[in-house]
Design an enzyme around this catalytic site. Structure first.
Site, mmCIF file in Angstrom:
data_model
loop_
_atom_site.group_PDB
_atom_site.id
_atom_site.type_symbol
_atom_site.label_atom_id
_atom_site.label_comp_id
_atom_site.label_asym_id
_atom_site.label_seq_id
_atom_site.Cartn_x
_atom_site.Cartn_y
_atom_site.Cartn_z
ATOM 1 N N ASP A 97 0.876 -1.164 0.000
ATOM 2 C CA ASP A 97 0.000 0.000 0.000
ATOM 3 C C ASP A 97 0.921 1.223 0.000
ATOM 4 O O ASP A 97 2.059 1.144 0.477
ATOM 5 C CB ASP A 97 -0.879 -0.027 1.254
ATOM 6 C CG ASP A 97 -1.835 1.138 1.324
ATOM 7 O OD1 ASP A 97 -2.906 1.058 0.703
ATOM 8 O OD2 ASP A 97 -1.521 2.134 2.001
ATOM 9 N N CYS A 102 1.235 3.041 4.065
ATOM 10 C CA CYS A 102 1.666 2.426 5.322
ATOM 11 C C CYS A 102 3.162 2.681 5.559
ATOM 12 O O CYS A 102 3.970 2.647 4.627
ATOM 13 C CB CYS A 102 1.344 0.930 5.346
ATOM 14 S SG CYS A 102 2.486 -0.148 4.476
ATOM 15 N N CYS A 130 5.583 -0.095 4.652
ATOM 16 C CA CYS A 130 5.716 -0.236 3.196
ATOM 17 C C CYS A 130 6.753 0.758 2.679
ATOM 18 O O CYS A 130 7.573 0.432 1.806
ATOM 19 C CB CYS A 130 4.376 0.012 2.506
ATOM 20 S SG CYS A 130 3.099 -1.203 2.881
ATOM 21 N N ARG A 160 -5.179 -0.900 1.520
ATOM 22 C CA ARG A 160 -5.724 -1.378 2.791
ATOM 23 C C ARG A 160 -7.165 -0.940 3.017
ATOM 24 O O ARG A 160 -7.933 -1.637 3.681
ATOM 25 C CB ARG A 160 -4.853 -0.888 3.942
ATOM 26 C CG ARG A 160 -3.450 -1.466 3.948
ATOM 27 C CD ARG A 160 -2.628 -0.867 5.066
ATOM 28 N NE ARG A 160 -2.518 0.586 4.947
ATOM 29 C CZ ARG A 160 -2.026 1.380 5.887
ATOM 30 N NH1 ARG A 160 -1.623 0.865 7.030
ATOM 31 N NH2 ARG A 160 -1.948 2.684 5.698
#
Length: 252
Positions: free
Chosen positions: A137, A140, A143, A167
């Site tokens: 994503d 995040c 990430c 998400r």
């Protein structure tokens, strides 16, 4: 048929493939067809919406093993009772999760069946030593942290293959952001810019693979957060790994 509709149509097939492979390794003698039919009939009567795999002998005396929805059922001969969960083998110095080993084998087949052209790929430098799949994503924190490591992973011979997993779902702003990367003329740079919180004009094209990736993550790989890493051997890592740990986990 569009690329997107083709991708979505394959998810059910891939889920069935994973179910079929879950207990495919080390299978014992075939189960009596009448017993198998009886077990499947009782299970389907209890939950007709589930997809049940092949009924097989199990190492547990008096119980048969049936894969379903990423787990295993250990069922009595008449199908009236079952226990759901992983099967472990006790070994000197530890435990062996036989069920997870079988699921990993299934994941390898499922991920190998995906079109790499539908992913955003950051290739290894020089001779590739391994590859990983990352459900990601753009919003995040971990990430972003993993993406900052991508140049180092590439230097160490690891190819990073991204799949989209917004998400917030397919109706979220996160979907529009990550779809923008897949629709861009330069997907790699656009994904990097989005993860670095740059102001990128949002542009969602038709026939992008984000919905197919999201469905694959939810229904087949059982993604529960981002990043989720699927290693080359089918092992799932639900979270971030630093480069040194990644290299060690990949055995390179």
């Amino acid at each position: 048929m569009t690329v997107l509709s083709k991708s979505l149509a394959t998810i059910g097939m891939l889920g069935a493939l994973l179910v079929g492979l879950t207990i495919g390794q080390g299978a014992s003698a075939a189960v009596d067809p009448e017993i198998a039919k009886q077990i499947k009939t009782r299970l389907q009567a209890g939950n007709p919406d589930a997809t049940y795999g092949e009924v097989r002998e199990s190492p547990l005396s008096g119980l048969y093993e049936v894969p379903v929805a990423g787990t295993s059922l250990f069922v009595t001969e008449d199908g009236s009772y079952f226990v759901a969960g992983d099967l472990y083998q006790t070994k000197v110095g530890g435990l062996r999760n036989i069920s997870e080993e079988h699921r990993a084998t299934g994941r390898v087949a499922v991920m190998d069946a995906q079109e790499v052209e539908d992913m955003i790929v950051f290739p290894a430098e020089g001779k590739p030593k391994a590859h990983i799949y990352v459900f990601t994503d753009v919003d995040c924190g971990y990430c972003r942290k993993l993406h900052n490591d991508v140049p180092e992973l590439n230097k160490r011979g690891i190819e990073v293959r991204y799949l989209a997993f917004p998400r917030g779902g397919l109706d979220s702003l996160g979907y529009r952001k990550i779809a923008t990367a897949w629709c861009a003329d330069d997907p790699n740079q656009t994904l990097t810019d989005l993860k670095n919180r740059k102001d990128v004009p949002l542009k969602v094209c038709k026939d992008n693979p984000v919905a197919a990736h999201f469905k694959l993550g939810n229904e087949v790989i059982n993604v529960r957060g981002t990043p989720t890493i699927v290693m080359q051997d089918g092992t799932v890592v639900p979270g971030y790994l630093p480069p040194d740990t990644m290299v060690q986990a990949l055995g390179i």
